[in-house]
Write a protein that holds these residues in place. Structure first.
Motif, PDB file in Angstrom:
ATOM      1  N   LEU B 107       0.852  -1.239   0.047  1.00 50.59           N
ATOM      2  CA  LEU B 107       0.090   0.121  -0.021  1.00 50.59           C
ATOM      3  C   LEU B 107       0.796   1.224  -0.113  1.00 50.59           C
ATOM      4  CD1 LEU B 107      -3.000  -0.479   2.500  1.00 50.59           C
ATOM      5  CD2 LEU B 107      -3.191  -0.174  -0.088  1.00 50.59           C
ATOM      6  N   ALA B 108       1.990   1.111   0.734  1.00 46.05           N
ATOM      7  CA  ALA B 108       2.702   2.425   0.775  1.00 46.05           C
ATOM      8  C   ALA B 108       3.351   2.717  -0.412  1.00 46.05           C
ATOM      9  CB  ALA B 108       3.919   2.262   2.107  1.00 46.05           C
ATOM     10  N   GLU B 109       3.709   1.700  -1.191  1.00 48.94           N
ATOM     11  CA  GLU B 109       4.591   1.744  -2.497  1.00 48.94           C
ATOM     12  C   GLU B 109       3.339   2.473  -3.560  1.00 48.94           C
ATOM     13  OE1 GLU B 109       6.145  -1.755  -4.438  1.00 48.94           O
ATOM     14  OE2 GLU B 109       5.252  -0.904  -6.327  1.00 48.94           O
ATOM     15  N   GLU B 110       2.187   1.601  -3.257  1.00 48.22           N
ATOM     16  CA  GLU B 110       1.232   2.391  -4.309  1.00 48.22           C
ATOM     17  C   GLU B 110       0.615   3.790  -4.225  1.00 48.22           C
ATOM     18  OE1 GLU B 110      -0.788  -1.965  -5.018  1.00 48.22           O
ATOM     19  OE2 GLU B 110      -1.826  -0.586  -3.774  1.00 48.22           O
ATOM     20  N   ALA B 111       0.899   3.950  -2.846  1.00 45.28           N
ATOM     21  CA  ALA B 111       0.378   5.437  -2.353  1.00 45.28           C
ATOM     22  C   ALA B 111       1.264   6.359  -2.903  1.00 45.28           C
ATOM     23  CB  ALA B 111       0.269   5.573  -0.955  1.00 45.28           C
ATOM     24  N   ILE B 112       2.446   6.209  -2.991  1.00 40.44           N
ATOM     25  CA  ILE B 112       3.504   7.075  -3.538  1.00 40.44           C
ATOM     26  C   ILE B 112       3.514   7.210  -4.768  1.00 40.44           C
ATOM     27  CG2 ILE B 112       5.902   7.170  -3.797  1.00 40.44           C
ATOM     28  CD1 ILE B 112       6.509   6.502  -0.905  1.00 40.44           C
ATOM     29  N   ARG B 113       3.347   5.806  -5.494  1.00 41.08           N
ATOM     30  CA  ARG B 113       3.239   5.947  -7.097  1.00 41.08           C
ATOM     31  C   ARG B 113       2.094   6.678  -7.525  1.00 41.08           C
ATOM     32  NH1 ARG B 113       5.286   0.642  -9.001  1.00 41.08           N
ATOM     33  NH2 ARG B 113       7.010   1.689  -7.967  1.00 41.08           N
ATOM     34  N   SER B 114       1.065   6.571  -6.641  1.00 41.64           N
ATOM     35  CA  SER B 114      -0.358   7.219  -7.144  1.00 41.64           C
ATOM     36  C   SER B 114      -0.180   8.797  -6.871  1.00 41.64           C
ATOM     37  CB  SER B 114      -1.641   6.574  -6.236  1.00 41.64           C
ATOM     38  OG  SER B 114      -2.679   7.607  -5.897  1.00 41.64           O
ATOM     39  N   ALA B 115       0.511   9.175  -5.728  1.00 47.21           N
ATOM     40  CA  ALA B 115       0.734  10.488  -5.785  1.00 47.21           C
ATOM     41  C   ALA B 115       1.498  10.993  -6.873  1.00 47.21           C
ATOM     42  CB  ALA B 115       1.390  10.733  -4.365  1.00 47.21           C
ATOM     43  N   LEU B 116       2.556  10.336  -7.474  1.00 48.54           N
ATOM     44  CA  LEU B 116       3.463  10.697  -8.402  1.00 48.54           C
ATOM     45  C   LEU B 116       2.719  10.974  -9.640  1.00 48.54           C
ATOM     46  CD1 LEU B 116       6.770   8.762  -7.477  1.00 48.54           C
ATOM     47  CD2 LEU B 116       6.468  11.354  -7.568  1.00 48.54           C
ATOM     48  N   GLU B 117       1.885   9.789  -9.682  1.00 43.28           N
ATOM     49  CA  GLU B 117       1.033   9.671 -10.996  1.00 43.28           C
ATOM     50  C   GLU B 117       0.167  11.043 -11.059  1.00 43.28           C
ATOM     51  OE1 GLU B 117       0.439   8.241 -13.730  1.00 43.28           O
ATOM     52  OE2 GLU B 117       2.368   6.847 -13.466  1.00 43.28           O
ATOM     53  N   ASP B 118      -0.275  11.299  -9.897  1.00 45.50           N
ATOM     54  CA  ASP B 118      -1.248  12.767  -9.723  1.00 45.50           C
ATOM     55  C   ASP B 118      -0.593  13.791 -10.321  1.00 45.50           C
ATOM     56  OD1 ASP B 118      -3.561  14.196  -9.184  1.00 45.50           O
ATOM     57  OD2 ASP B 118      -2.298  14.952  -7.306  1.00 45.50           O
ATOM     58  N   TYR B 119       0.845  13.933  -9.767  1.00 46.06           N
ATOM     59  CA  TYR B 119       1.807  15.119 -10.323  1.00 46.06           C
ATOM     60  C   TYR B 119       1.878  14.857 -11.856  1.00 46.06           C
ATOM     61  CZ  TYR B 119       6.426  17.212 -10.980  1.00 46.06           C
ATOM     62  OH  TYR B 119       7.427  17.802 -11.474  1.00 46.06           O
ATOM     63  N   TYR B 120       2.163  13.818 -12.398  1.00 47.26           N
ATOM     64  CA  TYR B 120       2.447  13.828 -13.892  1.00 47.26           C
ATOM     65  C   TYR B 120       1.212  13.936 -14.765  1.00 47.26           C
ATOM     66  CZ  TYR B 120       6.985  11.312 -13.052  1.00 47.26           C
ATOM     67  OH  TYR B 120       8.280  11.111 -12.732  1.00 47.26           O
ATOM     68  N   ARG B 121      -0.133  13.828 -13.885  1.00 47.28           N
ATOM     69  CA  ARG B 121      -1.004  14.332 -14.698  1.00 47.28           C
ATOM     70  C   ARG B 121      -1.427  15.719 -14.768  1.00 47.28           C
ATOM     71  NH1 ARG B 121      -3.621  10.053 -12.561  1.00 47.28           N
ATOM     72  NH2 ARG B 121      -4.047  10.812 -10.442  1.00 47.28           N
ATOM     73  N   LYS B 122      -0.584  16.350 -13.791  1.00 45.73           N
ATOM     74  CA  LYS B 122      -0.809  17.697 -13.497  1.00 45.73           C
ATOM     75  C   LYS B 122       0.079  18.460 -14.229  1.00 45.73           C
ATOM     76  CE  LYS B 122      -3.182  17.877  -9.022  1.00 45.73           C
ATOM     77  NZ  LYS B 122      -2.864  17.734  -7.413  1.00 45.73           N
ATOM     78  N   ASN B 123       1.300  17.659 -14.533  1.00 43.45           N
ATOM     79  CA  ASN B 123       2.585  18.178 -15.263  1.00 43.45           C
ATOM     80  C   ASN B 123       2.900  17.324 -16.208  1.00 43.45           C
ATOM     81  OD1 ASN B 123       3.198  20.593 -13.274  1.00 43.45           O
ATOM     82  ND2 ASN B 123       2.632  18.826 -11.995  1.00 43.45           N
ATOM     83  N   PRO B 124       2.037  17.051 -17.446  1.00 45.87           N
ATOM     84  CA  PRO B 124       2.295  16.036 -18.218  1.00 45.87           C
ATOM     85  C   PRO B 124       3.815  16.179 -18.906  1.00 45.87           C
ATOM     86  CG  PRO B 124       0.589  17.309 -19.143  1.00 45.87           C
ATOM     87  CD  PRO B 124       0.858  17.934 -17.751  1.00 45.87           C
ATOM     88  N   GLU B 125       4.240  17.432 -18.850  1.00 46.90           N
ATOM     89  CA  GLU B 125       5.505  17.814 -19.507  1.00 46.90           C
ATOM     90  C   GLU B 125       6.710  16.951 -18.639  1.00 46.90           C
ATOM     91  OE1 GLU B 125       3.778  19.898 -17.894  1.00 46.90           O
ATOM     92  OE2 GLU B 125       5.202  20.986 -16.654  1.00 46.90           O
ATOM     93  N   LYS B 126       6.414  16.612 -17.353  1.00 41.63           N
ATOM     94  CA  LYS B 126       7.540  16.130 -16.592  1.00 41.63           C
ATOM     95  C   LYS B 126       7.613  14.728 -16.662  1.00 41.63           C
ATOM     96  CE  LYS B 126       8.521  19.882 -14.151  1.00 41.63           C
ATOM     97  NZ  LYS B 126       9.816  20.786 -14.228  1.00 41.63           N
ATOM     98  N   ARG B 127       6.580  14.116 -17.221  1.00 44.33           N
ATOM     99  CA  ARG B 127       6.580  12.644 -17.286  1.00 44.33           C
ATOM    100  C   ARG B 127       7.778  12.181 -18.163  1.00 44.33           C
ATOM    101  NH1 ARG B 127       2.418   8.834 -16.414  1.00 44.33           N
ATOM    102  NH2 ARG B 127       0.883  10.316 -16.270  1.00 44.33           N
ATOM    103  N   PRO B 128       8.708  11.144 -17.628  1.00 41.52           N
ATOM    104  CA  PRO B 128       9.720  10.777 -18.509  1.00 41.52           C
ATOM    105  C   PRO B 128       9.129   9.995 -19.594  1.00 41.52           C
ATOM    106  CG  PRO B 128       9.462   9.719 -16.294  1.00 41.52           C
ATOM    107  CD  PRO B 128       8.329  10.354 -16.380  1.00 41.52           C
ATOM    108  N   GLU B 129      10.101  10.071 -20.782  1.00 41.53           N
ATOM    109  CA  GLU B 129       9.584   9.128 -21.938  1.00 41.53           C
ATOM    110  C   GLU B 129       9.489   7.808 -21.510  1.00 41.53           C
ATOM    111  OE1 GLU B 129       9.153  10.631 -25.004  1.00 41.53           O
ATOM    112  OE2 GLU B 129       9.475  12.521 -23.831  1.00 41.53           O
ATOM    113  N   ALA B 130       8.635   7.054 -22.188  1.00 43.51           N
ATOM    114  CA  ALA B 130       8.536   5.726 -21.856  1.00 43.51           C
ATOM    115  C   ALA B 130       9.655   4.741 -22.423  1.00 43.51           C
ATOM    116  CB  ALA B 130       7.149   5.220 -22.217  1.00 43.51           C
TER     117      ALA B 130
END
Lengths: 395, 130
Positions: B107-130
């Motif tokens: 859950l802790a891992e998922e919570a952090i990943r989910s918060a980072l996803e939220d950050y990328y959603r708000k800042n798509p330009e920051k999302r690293p290339e796949a």
């Protein structure tokens, strides 16, 4: 301060029990089945213990069968009644949803073997309604099994009335009296009980021993085959020290029962009042028809295991119906049976005080439960959503 | 033997980074009250680094300790490192969790990943290339 408030889990052995047991190990260690005097002395102690236990519940000594504890007694009672039923084509059993697992899991097994089980509603107050038992009885009902007092929420069932209904219909009535024995008056005659289970360590006796009362004329099915001990109904050399300790503990509990119950009830109600001051907390089970030592609350917005750990840090031993304390994903089946939803059932606390709990200790518990609940709520996202109106309070 | 390691008890008794970040750059919430565990993570991100992190948890002792440890492991670290945090790392840093409590570290891992996803959603330009 160290406060043991989990007497429903187990109790500290009484001095009387320990004192009664020691000679059985040091001096009278013989096998009760042996014919020489040291064996016969053990046999005398065993039979005296049987008579003592029988006397407390108004039974005849021959009606008491010593077992390894409450679970074995429950298993044997249910198996025996089911076997009798099967022989006469009766395969319907009535019980409740909040029985101990020793009963519920045995019932599950019996269902697989072709029995049909009806579980009575225990309502929000944790009490079985006699008229609902009446309505559930069928021509093919062979057994009704309802616990005397619930192990988690402490509610005391109308056993005498339930027993009377069963007797009027000629149906066997079993009660798991593990939590009630030694704490509430039990009279198998007046209470119309055919089969009853009890466990010594819940009334200051040793662990690993209990007994099954089976009314004369109710044949038992063996769970353990072998020697002719316990009149052929339970093989294996008797655990004489434990049995003697159990009898001593029960005698003492019975002698002091009324005074203990009055004192503990006052403390219980003090705890219920004090803890009840916590906002969005609710008592589980009827406030009055409950064991003298049982307090059980649900608190909204917190989880029970973390509450127990905090209380343990402050010297208080308690228990919870949270899934996290059971190793399963579901919270207590008892709390679900009285209609608590998962979200709040995880936030439950059971305190089961003892005969020696003091007023000062009760106040210490109240203070610490209040502080711990407030602390856990301070960083609970569930509590935040409740307080901000994003979700609505259940309690 | 105690139920939990000393490390778990330390993080349970004195959880690090408890609370809320107003105007967080990323918020993640995982779990549900029905199962008895909810974790909420708040991230503040500056120059691709986790400059601040706070958590709120409804759950058992190991859930609280796992949240606390996870925040410690990512605080001050680059976002791409935080993205790679595993539940195993959280559990190991806590000197282990009982088997049936490993889901708390997940859950802790998922919570952090989910918060980072939220950050990328708000800042798509920051999302690293796949």
């Amino acid at each position: 301060m160290m406060i043991y408030a989990d007497n429903a889990a187990t109790t500290k052995m009484s001095r009387a029990a320990i004192d009664a047991m020691l000679p059985c190990m040091e001096r009278d260690f013989g096998n009760p089945s042996s014919l020489y005097s040291i064996g016969q002395r053990a046999k005398e102690l065993l039979e005296q213990a049987r008579a003592d236990v029988a006397a407390v519940i108004g039974a005849a000594p021959r009606e008491i069968l010593f077992t390894s504890g409450g679970s074995e007694a429950d298993n044997q009672a249910l198996r025996s009644a089911a076997e009798l039923g099967r022989r006469s084509g009766k395969t319907h059993i009535i019980s409740t949803a909040f029985e101990h697992h020793a009963v519920l899991h045995t019932l599950k097994r019996l269902e697989k073997e072709g029995f049909e089980v009806t579980l009575l509603d225990v309502h929000e107050d944790g009490l079985v309604r006699p008229e609902e038992l009446q309505a559930a009885l069928r021509e093919d009902t062979c057994l009704v099994t309802v616990m005397f007092a619930n192990n988690e929420i402490g509610t005391v069932q109308p056993i005498r009335e339930l027993g009377a209904i069963c007797r009027a219909h000629g149906v066997l009535f079993h009660t798991d009296a593990v939590q009630a024995m030694g704490h509430l008056p039990i009279d198998v005659q007046a209470d119309n009980i055919d089969l009853l289970s009890a466990s010594a360590h819940k009334f200051h006796g040793p662990k690993g021993v209990g007994f099954l009362y089976a009314r004369k004329g109710v044949p038992l099915t063996n769970l353990i085959e072998g020697g002719a001990q316990e009149r052929g109904r339970r093989a294996g050399t008797e655990n004489v020290p434990a049995i003697v300790g159990m009898a001593a503990a029960l005698k003492e509990s019975a002698a002091n029962m009324q005074a203990n119950a009055e004192r503990m009830t006052k403390l219980r109600d003090r705890l219920i009042r004090g803890i009840g001051e916590i906002p969005h907390a609710a008592l589980n089970g009827d406030a009055a028809r409950r064991l003298p030592g049982n307090v059980n609350f649900c608190f909204e917005g917190i989880e029970g295991e973390s509450l127990l750990l905090l209380l343990d840090d402050r010297g208080i031993s308690a228990s919870s119906g949270s899934a996290c304390t059971s190793g399963s994903l579901d919270p207590s089946h008892v709390l679900l049976a009285i209609g608590r939803v998962h979200d709040v059932a995880h936030g439950s606390l059971r305190l089961s005080i003892g005969e020696d709990t003091t007023e000062e200790e009760a106040d210490y518990i109240i203070q610490n439960v209040k502080e711990a609940v407030e602390y856990l709520r301070s960083f609970s996202p569930v509590w935040r959503d409740l307080m901000s109106g994003k979700s609505s309070f259940i309690l | 033997m105690a139920l939990y390691s000393e490390k778990v008890m330390d993080h349970f008794r004195n959880p690090r980074n408890v609370g809320v970040i107003e105007n967080a750059d990323g918020i993640g919430e995982v779990g549900n009250a029905k199962c008895g565990d909810i974790m909420k993570m708040y991230l503040k991100i500056d120059d691709d680094c986790i400059s601040d992190v706070k958590f709120e948890t409804f759950g058992c002792g190991s859930a609280i300790a796992s949240s606390s440890m996870a925040t410690e492991l990512i605080k001050g670290r680059p976002v791409r490192e935080a993205m790679q945090l595993t539940n195993k790392a959280v559990a190991e840093a806590l000197d282990g969790l009982p088997d049936y409590k490993m889901h708390c570290s997940v859950l802790a891992e998922e919570a952090i990943r989910s918060a980072l996803e939220d950050y990328y959603r708000k800042n798509p330009e920051k999302r690293p290339e796949a």
